[in-house]
Design a protein around this motif. Sequence first.
Motif, PDB file in Angstrom:
ATOM      1  N   MET A 176       9.544  35.263  60.307  1.00  0.00           N
ATOM      2  CA  MET A 176       8.442  35.773  59.529  1.00  0.00           C
ATOM      3  C   MET A 176       7.146  35.449  60.263  1.00  0.00           C
ATOM      4  N   SER A 177       6.210  36.390  60.356  1.00  0.00           N
ATOM      5  CA  SER A 177       4.954  36.245  61.074  1.00  0.00           C
ATOM      6  C   SER A 177       3.825  35.928  60.108  1.00  0.00           C
ATOM      7  N   ASP A 178       2.839  35.191  60.587  1.00  0.00           N
ATOM      8  CA  ASP A 178       1.682  34.885  59.748  1.00  0.00           C
ATOM      9  C   ASP A 178       0.581  35.933  59.923  1.00  0.00           C
ATOM     10  N   LEU A 179       0.837  36.967  60.719  1.00  0.00           N
ATOM     11  CA  LEU A 179      -0.130  38.046  60.933  1.00  0.00           C
ATOM     12  C   LEU A 179       0.186  39.220  60.026  1.00  0.00           C
ATOM     13  N   PRO A 180      -0.860  39.985  59.663  1.00  0.00           N
ATOM     14  CA  PRO A 180      -0.607  41.160  58.811  1.00  0.00           C
ATOM     15  C   PRO A 180       0.234  42.211  59.561  1.00  0.00           C
ATOM     16  N   PRO A 181       1.004  42.994  58.833  1.00  0.00           N
ATOM     17  CA  PRO A 181       1.895  43.946  59.491  1.00  0.00           C
ATOM     18  C   PRO A 181       1.233  45.262  59.901  1.00  0.00           C
ATOM     19  N   ASP A 182       0.124  45.617  59.280  1.00  0.00           N
ATOM     20  CA  ASP A 182      -0.451  46.942  59.526  1.00  0.00           C
ATOM     21  C   ASP A 182      -1.602  46.878  60.534  1.00  0.00           C
ATOM     22  N   LEU A 183      -1.806  48.010  61.239  1.00  0.00           N
ATOM     23  CA  LEU A 183      -2.791  48.115  62.305  1.00  0.00           C
ATOM     24  C   LEU A 183      -4.237  47.904  61.824  1.00  0.00           C
ATOM     25  N   PRO A 184      -4.682  48.479  60.718  1.00  0.00           N
ATOM     26  CA  PRO A 184      -6.087  48.264  60.310  1.00  0.00           C
ATOM     27  C   PRO A 184      -6.434  46.788  60.084  1.00  0.00           C
TER      28      PRO A 184
END
Length: 111
Positions: free
Chosen positions: A1-9
């Motif tokens: 699981m990543s702590d970064l948002p999944p979407d480009l914007p």
Amino acid sequence: MSDLPPDLPRLRTLETWLVLALERVRARIADAERREAERRAGEAGRPPVPDWVVERGIGQGRRPLYVHTGDCHLAGGRRYPVSREAAARAVAEGVEACSHCRADAELGILE
């Protein structure tokens, strides 16, 4: 699981914020380096501390009042550097040695 948002914007928004934050950090580092360089230049340009100073009195004639070691912080603003011999001679002639820095003890003249 990543702590970064999944979407480009949101990733682009985060990237923009990080770039701006990095620029602020780099500017602060540059300021700190400039201040440190100025401090070092000021220390290098400062005249050496004399070994002995004589503090003068106020008014006409401005008699010598005290003999201090050169690094004594109680020496007033009306002081001038002297040699060890001149400091010892002044104490021998009755100029009072500073009781804080114990100039007489440093000179080897104890009363």
